[in-house]
Scaffold this motif. Structure first.
Motif, PDB file in Angstrom:
ATOM      1  N   VAL A  67     -30.773 -11.434  12.514  1.00 49.22           N
ATOM      2  CA  VAL A  67     -30.045 -10.879  11.369  1.00 49.22           C
ATOM      3  C   VAL A  67     -30.941  -9.953  10.545  1.00 49.22           C
ATOM      4  N   ASP A  68     -32.247 -10.154  10.607  1.00 49.28           N
ATOM      5  CA  ASP A  68     -33.166  -9.338   9.819  1.00 49.28           C
ATOM      6  C   ASP A  68     -33.453  -7.993  10.471  1.00 49.28           C
ATOM      7  N   MET A  69     -33.686  -7.981  11.787  1.00 57.82           N
ATOM      8  CA  MET A  69     -34.176  -6.766  12.432  1.00 57.82           C
ATOM      9  C   MET A  69     -33.137  -5.994  13.237  1.00 57.82           C
ATOM     10  N   PHE A  70     -32.072  -6.638  13.720  1.00 53.44           N
ATOM     11  CA  PHE A  70     -31.081  -5.904  14.508  1.00 53.44           C
ATOM     12  C   PHE A  70     -30.434  -4.748  13.740  1.00 53.44           C
ATOM     13  N   PRO A  71     -30.173  -4.901  12.426  1.00 54.10           N
ATOM     14  CA  PRO A  71     -29.633  -3.742  11.706  1.00 54.10           C
ATOM     15  C   PRO A  71     -30.549  -2.517  11.791  1.00 54.10           C
ATOM     16  N   HIS A  72     -31.874  -2.736  11.704  1.00 56.73           N
ATOM     17  CA  HIS A  72     -32.811  -1.623  11.848  1.00 56.73           C
ATOM     18  C   HIS A  72     -32.700  -1.002  13.238  1.00 56.73           C
ATOM     19  N   TRP A  73     -32.727  -1.843  14.260  1.00 57.11           N
ATOM     20  CA  TRP A  73     -32.688  -1.329  15.627  1.00 57.11           C
ATOM     21  C   TRP A  73     -31.381  -0.595  15.895  1.00 57.11           C
ATOM     22  N   SER A  74     -30.292  -1.087  15.314  1.00 54.68           N
ATOM     23  CA  SER A  74     -28.988  -0.470  15.540  1.00 54.68           C
ATOM     24  C   SER A  74     -28.980   0.982  15.067  1.00 54.68           C
ATOM     25  N   TYR A  75     -29.386   1.228  13.802  1.00 59.60           N
ATOM     26  CA  TYR A  75     -29.312   2.612  13.313  1.00 59.60           C
ATOM     27  C   TYR A  75     -30.373   3.498  13.948  1.00 59.60           C
ATOM     28  N   VAL A  76     -31.520   2.927  14.327  1.00 64.00           N
ATOM     29  CA  VAL A  76     -32.526   3.735  15.015  1.00 64.00           C
ATOM     30  C   VAL A  76     -31.992   4.200  16.361  1.00 64.00           C
ATOM     31  N   LEU A  77     -31.445   3.275  17.143  1.00 61.52           N
ATOM     32  CA  LEU A  77     -30.916   3.625  18.467  1.00 61.52           C
ATOM     33  C   LEU A  77     -29.744   4.593  18.364  1.00 61.52           C
ATOM     34  N   GLU A  78     -28.825   4.311  17.447  1.00 60.87           N
ATOM     35  CA  GLU A  78     -27.623   5.134  17.375  1.00 60.87           C
ATOM     36  C   GLU A  78     -27.913   6.522  16.802  1.00 60.87           C
ATOM     37  N   THR A  79     -28.869   6.629  15.898  1.00 60.51           N
ATOM     38  CA  THR A  79     -29.204   7.938  15.342  1.00 60.51           C
ATOM     39  C   THR A  79     -29.995   8.779  16.330  1.00 60.51           C
ATOM     40  N   LEU A  80     -30.909   8.148  17.038  1.00 65.49           N
ATOM     41  CA  LEU A  80     -31.767   8.900  17.952  1.00 65.49           C
ATOM     42  C   LEU A  80     -31.127   9.139  19.312  1.00 65.49           C
ATOM     43  N   LEU A  81     -30.357   8.164  19.802  1.00 66.81           N
ATOM     44  CA  LEU A  81     -29.987   8.191  21.213  1.00 66.81           C
ATOM     45  C   LEU A  81     -28.498   8.124  21.497  1.00 66.81           C
ATOM     46  N   GLY A  82     -27.724   7.458  20.688  1.00 68.25           N
ATOM     47  CA  GLY A  82     -26.296   7.348  20.965  1.00 68.25           C
ATOM     48  C   GLY A  82     -25.758   5.973  20.615  1.00 68.25           C
ATOM     49  N   ARG A  83     -24.443   5.834  20.647  1.00 66.92           N
ATOM     50  CA  ARG A  83     -23.783   4.605  20.228  1.00 66.92           C
ATOM     51  C   ARG A  83     -24.089   3.460  21.179  1.00 66.92           C
ATOM     52  N   VAL A  84     -24.332   2.289  20.612  1.00 67.08           N
ATOM     53  CA  VAL A  84     -24.551   1.067  21.383  1.00 67.08           C
ATOM     54  C   VAL A  84     -23.206   0.378  21.583  1.00 67.08           C
TER      55      VAL A  84
END
Length: 313
Positions: free
Chosen positions: A230-247
């Motif tokens: 719950v702490d880190m997945f929000p960070h990973w979500s926007y990093v991946l989606e902003t840089l690479l595409g929708r998860v």
């Protein structure tokens, strides 16, 4: 500082300190007209609320004279500190020359001098406070995650949309120098067609046995609203989606290898929570997370800021 959106739990805002802030003087020396905007900062006596949001952001903007808007006018920020401990609030306010602080959130929300509600509480307490702020008609600026469950986050987004308020969630990792450079390279086509990505993210956290722990044990206590997912997945979500595409989907195996951690304040042994593998839609990339006792010592030792490594293949 805030942005209108229909997705409270997904919209991302740059850190406040990265907002363009200048002294109120135009190029030719003419004064710039300015107004003030009041910001309720709830949870500012905590580590993240104090260091990241108050000290490095709001106070930095205040010291530079405020924010210069696109129409040439300026806005100065005025914080109202809110928390449970009046003594701590008074000490922080005196240290930084802040006039206003209170332990009464309801009274702060009822006061028209404060137009924005900024939430830096622990996750368990966040949803109830944001609901109050929405009902009071305040614009919302909040730490992630907005809630502990997907359903609760959607409910907050619905309430914010129906209230017609501006709102958003921090996305500070996008402004780390390495990720800014990576985004530029991806946009330039430097990597060609990207087929897969492997990411590593970590803090070096001492356990408190031979070396005093330097970070709270909250990240290891899912039963108290913490936990790495719950702490880190929000960070990973926007990093991946902003840089690479929708998860589209996520499979996560979260495990705690070391069963004990010491709290940095009390040095008491605290059991570490462990979760079984779970499948969670629309949260981030494929990840296996562990909290091993000496994991990657050479890579993470002496790091005071989060380290993110992405291997683009």
């Amino acid at each position: 500082m805030v942005a209108r959106t229909h997705k409270l739990d997904l919209v991302m805002l740059r850190p406040l300190a990265l907002v363009r802030a200048f002294p109120f003087t135009q190029t030719l020396g003419a004064p710039v007209s300015k107004s003030t905007i009041g910001i309720i900062m709830n949870g500012v006596s905590g580590r993240i609320g104090y260091r990241q949001h108050l000290l490095r952001s709001i106070l930095a903007i205040r010291e530079q004279g405020g924010v210069l808007l696109s129409d040439g006018t300026g806005v100065q920020v005025v914080p109202l500190l809110v928390g449970r401990n009046e003594e701590k609030l008074a000490e922080v306010a005196a240290r930084h020359g802040i006039a206003d602080y209170t332990t009464d959130l309801d009274a702060a929300l009822a006061d028209d001098r404060w137009q924005i509600y900024a939430d830096f509480l622990v996750t368990k307490a966040r949803s109830a406070a944001i609901r109050k702020a929405i009902a009071a008609g305040k614009a919302i600026y909040t730490e992630k995650p907005t809630a502990e469950s997907f359903e609760e986050a959607l409910e907050l987004a619905r309430l914010a949309e129906e209230a017609g308020i501006k709102n958003g969630v921090v996305h500070d990792k996008l402004y780390l120098p390495g990720l800014r450079k990576l985004r530029r390279l991806i946009g330039s086509g430097f990597f060609g067609r990207i087929l897969s990505v492997r990411g590593e993210f970590g803090y070096w956290v001492f356990e408190g046995d031979w070396q005093a722990a330097q970070r709270p044990s909250w990240n290891y206590r899912a039963e108290d609203g913490g936990g790495i997912v719950v702490d880190m997945f929000p960070h990973w979500s926007y990093v991946l989606e902003t840089l690479l595409g929708r998860v589209e989907s996520v499979y996560a195996d979260a495990a705690s290898i070391d069963p004990w951690h010491s709290h940095p304040v009390t040095q008491a042994e605290i059991p570490v929570s462990s979760r079984p593998p779970s499948t969670m839609p629309s949260l981030g990339g494929l990840s296996r997370m562990t909290a091993s006792k000496r994991q990657k010592a050479a890579m993470w030792a002496a790091e005071s800021q989060p380290t993110l490594r992405l291997d683009v293949i």
